[in-house]
Enzyme design. Structure first.
Site, PDB file in Angstrom:
ATOM      1  CG  ASP A   1     -63.792 -82.687  -2.994  1.00 16.15           C
ATOM      2  OD1 ASP A   1     -62.552 -82.772  -3.176  1.00 16.15           O
ATOM      3  OD2 ASP A   1     -64.435 -81.659  -3.233  1.00 16.15           O
TER       4      ASP A   1
ATOM      5  CB  VAL B   1     -70.282 -70.595   0.347  1.00 20.20           C
ATOM      6  CG1 VAL B   1     -71.179 -70.867   1.555  1.00 20.20           C
ATOM      7  CG2 VAL B   1     -69.905 -71.907  -0.323  1.00 20.20           C
TER       8      VAL B   1
ATOM      9  N   GLY C   1     -68.225 -73.521  -6.748  1.00 20.59           N
ATOM     10  CA  GLY C   1     -69.164 -72.409  -6.684  1.00 20.59           C
ATOM     11  C   GLY C   1     -68.850 -71.419  -5.583  1.00 20.59           C
TER      12      GLY C   1
ATOM     13  CG  LEU D   1     -70.083 -67.271   4.332  1.00 20.19           C
ATOM     14  CD1 LEU D   1     -70.823 -68.515   4.811  1.00 20.19           C
ATOM     15  CD2 LEU D   1     -69.572 -66.466   5.523  1.00 20.19           C
ATOM     16  N   GLY D   2     -67.073 -67.388   0.750  1.00 21.74           N
ATOM     17  CA  GLY D   2     -65.931 -67.940   0.029  1.00 21.74           C
ATOM     18  C   GLY D   2     -66.307 -68.426  -1.355  1.00 21.74           C
ATOM     19  NE  ARG D   3     -66.925 -64.820  -5.578  1.00 24.65           N
ATOM     20  CZ  ARG D   3     -67.891 -64.756  -6.487  1.00 24.65           C
ATOM     21  NH1 ARG D   3     -67.896 -65.624  -7.490  1.00 24.65           N
ATOM     22  NH2 ARG D   3     -68.824 -63.838  -6.408  1.00 24.65           N
ATOM     23  N   GLY D   4     -64.890 -71.233  -4.523  1.00 23.77           N
ATOM     24  CA  GLY D   4     -64.016 -72.364  -4.806  1.00 23.77           C
ATOM     25  C   GLY D   4     -64.414 -73.020  -6.111  1.00 23.77           C
TER      26      GLY D   4
END
Length: 436
Positions: free
Chosen positions: A291, A181, A179, A173-176
């Site tokens: 955050d 997801v 970490g 689903l995504g990286r940030g």
């Protein structure tokens, strides 16, 4: 283990500052920094030191006259025991103590390896270097189990979906910064979840791992329609994993970019009020998110309309405070700093709920304009200096059609002084209601 900053020369000569856990420290001419010095040769915010004992990094905050480490002008530098820092008329010395003061032992820190069995990579079995520093709790003995993954295994784990007990990965689903997801399916129930995997930045004792998981277990008990629900958590192959409610819709960042600068003000205000409802419940329970940003607001589509849900509640705070995050501010944090209140940089340990109100206002500003509250620093200037010194650009300069009253609410919440913002999430939500 402690890091000590001693003032050897200058107006604050003789002062000593001690750090026994993750912290930030700013030196400059401003009255709002940690070590204000009346010295015309210093910039208002001259340099910042980030400490996560025994690691310590200095970054010059784009100062006029520069910062020097061991007589060499630097922009950034990793500091070691005995290093001497020069700025303006002042000299500072860094000392890293291997043992804490016996009178008041800190709850956690980073400890050098005592005499113990060799540590091996949990993935490939490679032997750890003797210089390895372990994040842990003071008092952890040489027999305390340590989780360590070599650089090669860390790279492999970051690039490939890691098996998590009872779950099957469907897609990324995504990286940030916190970490990766995945969408995943719970094997027994068939329930879809968002599965977040995070790897500690350092070798870590089992005691530190347990402390982090205990803190997250407490936070995960928050239940509210506007907070992403946490189902369960664990650790596998060196990575923490968290199974959370799967939200089908986009995050707020993607929503703002669908039609940049044209998102309806009434819908934006409604989403902000929903965020504030979730924050109000968390603040009532004593938790501050720290955050809030568009990336961490997920938009669920329901028959009744769009519903904002806050994700990653308390994750960054707990990960950082236990010491698992390395040096947080050593990177640019370009996706975080535009939403961070100034006091979160200058008062790292004690951040109040008003910090979340500031971040919510900055997030609403972004939804309405698809721009940050600041312009990017000219000529590659320092983002942290921008946060500490610049005033937010009035929203009418970005989007003139925003109602004047709504612009005033946003400006109030973006005040640099927390006391000038609304007293709580309920008061801010009440102020936004007329624009929904």
């Amino acid at each position: 283990m402690r890091v000590i900053l001693e003032v050897l020369k200058g107006p604050r000569e003789g002062r000593t500052f001690t750090f026994d856990r993750h912290d930030t420290f700013i030196v400059g001419r401003s009255q709002f920094v940690h070590c204000p010095i009346n010295d015309a040769a210093l910039s208002r915010d001259h340099f910042l030191i980030e400490v996560n004992p025994p690691r310590c990094e200095l970054r010059d905050l784009d100062s006029t006259n520069g910062t020097f480490v061991n007589n060499e002008r630097i922009e950034r530098a990793r500091l070691t025991s005995g290093d001497v820092i020069a700025a303006g008329q002042s000299l500072f010395r860094i000392t890293v103590e291997s043992k804490p003061s016996p009178s008041v032992p800190p709850p956690s820190s980073s400890i050098a390896i005592p005499s113990r069995e060799p540590i091996s990579c949990a993935g490939c079995g490679a032997t750890a270097p003797l210089s390895l520093t372990i994040n842990g709790s003071i008092g952890d003995g040489p027999r305390e189990p340590v989780e360590w993954w070599c650089a090669s295994c860390r790279t492999e784990a970051a690039g490939l979906p890691q098996p998590v007990p009872h779950y099957t990965t469907v897609r990324e689903l995504g990286r940030g910064a916190m970490g990766v997801v995945y969408q995943a399916r719970h094997n027994a129930s068939g329930r879809m979840v968002a599965l977040k995997l995070i790897m500690p930045e350092t070798a870590t004792t089992r005691a530190a791992i347990d402390r982090f998981q205990r803190e997250m277990s407490v936070i995960s008990q928050i239940r509210h329609p506007n907070i992403v629900e946490w189902h369960e958590q664990g650790m596998t192959r060196g990575q923490f994993w968290f199974a959370m409610e799967f939200v089908q819709g986009p995050n707020l960042e993607a929503l703002a970019k669908l039609d940049p600068g044209r998102y309806p003000t009434d819908q934006a205000s409604r989403l902000a009020c929903q965020i504030l409802k979730g924050l109000g419940e968390a603040h009532r329970r004593g938790f501050v998110h720290r955050d809030i940003k568009p990336e961490n607001i997920l938009i669920d589509q329901t028959p009744a309309g769009s519903v904002a849900k806050i994700s990653d509640f308390g994750l960054a705070k707990s990960f950082r405070e236990v010491g698992l995050s390395g040096l947080t501010f050593s990177g640019e944090m370009r996706g975080t700093i535009p939403f961070m209140p100034p006091e979160q940089m200058t008062d790292f340990k004690t951040v109040r709920p008003q910090a979340d109100l500031y971040a919510t206002a900055a997030t609403l500003y972004f939804l309405l304009t698809a721009k940050y509250i600041y312009d990017e620093p000219e000529g590659g200037g320092d983002l942290i200096k921008m946060l500490l010194e610049d005033q937010p650009i009035p929203i009418h300069d970005r989007r003139p059609d925003v109602p004047a009253g709504l612009a005033a609410v946003i400006a109030k919440c973006l005040s640099r002084d927390p006391e000038e913002r609304y007293p709580d999430a309920t008061a801010m939500r009440r102020a936004l209601k007329p624009f929904c």
